[in-house]
Design an enzyme around this catalytic site. Structure first.
Site, mmCIF file in Angstrom:
data_model
loop_
_atom_site.group_PDB
_atom_site.id
_atom_site.type_symbol
_atom_site.label_atom_id
_atom_site.label_comp_id
_atom_site.label_asym_id
_atom_site.label_seq_id
_atom_site.Cartn_x
_atom_site.Cartn_y
_atom_site.Cartn_z
ATOM 1 N N LEU A 1 6.146 5.516 5.423
ATOM 2 C CA LEU A 1 6.573 5.150 6.459
ATOM 3 C C LEU A 1 7.662 4.420 6.629
ATOM 4 O O LEU A 1 8.740 4.201 6.699
ATOM 5 C CB LEU A 1 5.896 3.631 6.699
ATOM 6 C CG LEU A 1 4.215 4.470 7.332
ATOM 7 C CD1 LEU A 1 3.512 3.692 7.683
ATOM 8 C CD2 LEU A 1 5.338 5.500 8.931
ATOM 9 N N ALA B 1 1.052 -1.079 -0.183
ATOM 10 C CA ALA B 1 -0.015 -0.037 -0.307
ATOM 11 C C ALA B 1 1.148 0.953 0.032
ATOM 12 O O ALA B 1 1.734 0.673 0.036
ATOM 13 C CB ALA B 1 -0.923 -0.190 0.951
ATOM 14 N N PHE B 2 0.053 2.564 -0.398
ATOM 15 C CA PHE B 2 1.124 3.023 -0.425
ATOM 16 C C PHE B 2 1.543 4.033 0.949
ATOM 17 O O PHE B 2 2.595 5.173 0.696
ATOM 18 C CB PHE B 2 0.742 4.162 -1.277
ATOM 19 C CG PHE B 2 0.082 5.254 -0.408
ATOM 20 C CD1 PHE B 2 -1.234 5.380 0.431
ATOM 21 C CD2 PHE B 2 0.257 6.860 -0.225
ATOM 22 C CE1 PHE B 2 -2.011 6.092 1.189
ATOM 23 C CE2 PHE B 2 -0.746 7.780 0.809
ATOM 24 C CZ PHE B 2 -1.583 7.451 1.422
ATOM 25 N N LYS B 3 1.223 3.848 2.111
ATOM 26 C CA LYS B 3 1.652 4.332 2.616
ATOM 27 C C LYS B 3 3.535 3.553 3.492
ATOM 28 O O LYS B 3 4.072 4.302 4.080
ATOM 29 C CB LYS B 3 0.626 3.561 4.009
ATOM 30 C CG LYS B 3 -0.225 4.602 4.347
ATOM 31 C CD LYS B 3 -1.524 4.246 5.408
ATOM 32 C CE LYS B 3 -2.470 5.500 5.256
ATOM 33 N NZ LYS B 3 -3.060 4.451 4.091
ATOM 34 N N ASP B 4 3.811 2.320 2.239
ATOM 35 C CA ASP B 4 5.154 2.503 2.833
ATOM 36 C C ASP B 4 6.300 3.507 2.069
ATOM 37 O O ASP B 4 7.352 3.418 2.799
ATOM 38 C CB ASP B 4 5.334 1.052 1.794
ATOM 39 C CG ASP B 4 4.688 -0.112 2.419
ATOM 40 O OD1 ASP B 4 4.922 -0.308 3.370
ATOM 41 O OD2 ASP B 4 4.412 -1.157 1.699
#
Ligand SMILES: *Cc1c(COP(=O)(O)O)cnc(C)c1O
Length: 462
Positions: free
Chosen positions: A112, A106-109
């Site tokens: 993060l 997911a794009f949160k990687d």
């Protein structure tokens, strides 16, 4: 670059403190004192890699030496499974920017992975530790865990509502074997988890004694890391001979992703339109169409990462919209806290702000978009991405190139996809999790129980 609070109650701080603090002590959000102009960078017509571009974009914001910063960026994107990091896939005149090639799909990687490396660097410099406490309803927990697993000086405690998150997402968190990762299954709802987290952060003595920190989406470093891919979409299009102003469609929940697009525009990227797309939880779409920001009930949808009513990053936009006036921001946020509603004097589009347009896609429209994109192009978007495509089809400027941000791999939401298309989408990263042992600790939905668990765990680790 110095950073200040949207509510005006903080002496300017440097980048490192902005990263470690997360939220400003006056309750406001940390914003840069000024927004640098990167138009000259765009005039250079080279073909920078993702990491080279990231270095140029971060440099004016970050007072870390160039070699160290370059190394930190390279390490943050080394685990992505595509050489472009965020490749642009063209389906006719619809360009999808795939942001899901990191470890948790997911794009949160994108943010993060970088935040984990920043923590590692800053804590080593300062010879201190940080114990992260987070609450998750799905995507954030696993991306945060992947960002810091196995790192020295950092532990992470992630609360999720027991039995109420997708089994796949639970396995992504609980099968991580590293000894600095602790999953807590709370006997309650996601709201309970979030409430426990907030009350622990309000317990100032406990927070200080246990060196607690946060990775939530208001952290400035997360927004900063996300600015990069807007520029990267532009340079990839230009390589294909498509130049000039463009528009982005962004599936939106906490307003972090699209806020990065707003900063990119302010930094000189020729963005003509930002299309904000929500599911049925449409507080932001209503705001951009009426000027009224009013809290509602959260409804559960097939795009759960966007099931949010109060968008925590919205305050940063408000600050810039109101001419960087912290007094007005503070007054409005206090009013919102008290009454659940604020009105701006005029609709944003009437106050000279014409960048944003906003709309909603309901479940039926989202499923129809998944079916149609599969039928027409043989490409299956995940439900979040489909919300963006659906709204973009209605609100795009037909004369300008359109980039839709693809925020998750469809295999992460295989249940909704299978129901719609009658076939399963898989991904080897997720299939591998099935046989791994899982670790988690069950606790009642009570602040004391969680505090006690954190204290005991950390004292054992010493
Ligand atoms: C978090 C998330 C979003 C929403 O992004 P915001 O920055 O909160 O607006 C959209 N899609 C997916 C898959 C996400 O994980």
């Amino acid at each position: 670059m110095k950073y200040i609070s949207t509510r005006g109650g903080m002496e300017p701080i440097g980048f490192r403190d902005a990263v470690i603090t997360g939220l400003a002590p006056d309750g406001g959000l940390v914003v840069p004192e000024r927004i640098p102009d990167l138009a000259p960078l765009l005039a250079q017509r080279g073909e920078p890699s993702y990491c080279e571009l990231a270095l140029e974009i971060l440099r004016p914001y970050v007072d870390i030496g160039e070699e160290t910063l370059r190394d930190l960026i390279d390490r943050s994107y080394a685990r992505f499974d595509h050489p472009e990091v965020a490749p642009l896939v063209s389906l006719g005149d619809l360009h999808l920017l795939e942001l899901f090639h990191g470890p948790t799909l997911a794009f949160k990687d994108i943010a993060l992975q970088m935040l984990g490396n920043l923590f590692g660097h800053i804590l080593a410099e300062r010879q201190t530790r940080l114990n992260i406490l987070a609450a998750t309803s799905g995507d954030t927990g696993s991306a945060a865990i992947e960002g810091v697993r196995g790192r020295e000086r950092v532990s992470i405690f992630v609360m999720h509502p027991k039995g109420r998150i997708a089994p796949l997402q639970e396995r992504q968190m609980t099968t991580v074997p590293d000894s600095n990762v602790f999953n807590i299954a709370i006997e309650g709802s996601f709201d309970d988890c979030q409430e426990i987290m907030k009350s622990i952060f309000r317990d100032i003595d406990f927070k200080r004694e246990h060196e607690l920190g946060s990775v939530n989406s208001v952290n400035w470093a997360r927004v900063l890391a996300q600015i990069v891919y807007y520029f990267h979409a532009f340079t990839q299009l230009r390589r294909r001979g498509i130049d000039g102003p463009l528009q982005f469609a962004v599936p939106t929940g906490n307003f972090g992703d699209i806020l990065a697009g707003y900063y990119a525009a302010r930094m000189g990227l020729p963005i003509a339109r930002l299309i904000l797309a929500t599911n049925e939880n449409n507080i932001l779409a209503r705001f951009f169409n009426t000027g009224e920001y009013r809290r509602g009930e959260v409804a559960a949808t097939i795009s759960p990462a966007m099931d949010i009513q109060v968008a925590s990053n919205f305050e940063r936009y408000l600050y810039h919209l109101l001419g960087s006036d912290p007094e007005r921001v503070r007054a409005l946020m206090e009013e919102f806290q008290r009454t659940g509603t604020i009105r701006l004097p005029a609709r944003p589009s009437e106050s000279g702000e014409s960048l944003f347009v906003a709309g909603t896609a309901d479940t039926a429209q989202t499923l129809e978009t998944i079916r149609a994109t599969d039928a027409e192009y043989g490409y299956v978007p995940d439900p979040h991405t489909a919300v963006g495509i659906s709204v973009a089809r209605r609100l795009r400027d037909p004369d300008l190139p359109l980039v839709c941000l693809a925020t998750a791999h469809p295999a992460k939401f295989s249940h909704a996809i299978e129901k719609t298309l009658g076939r399963r989408i898989s991904h080897p990263t997720l299939d591998r999790l099935a046989d791994l042992p899982a670790r988690k600790h069950d606790l009642p939905a009570e602040r004391q129980a969680v505090e006690q668990y954190i204290s005991e765990t950390l004292s054992k680790a010493d």
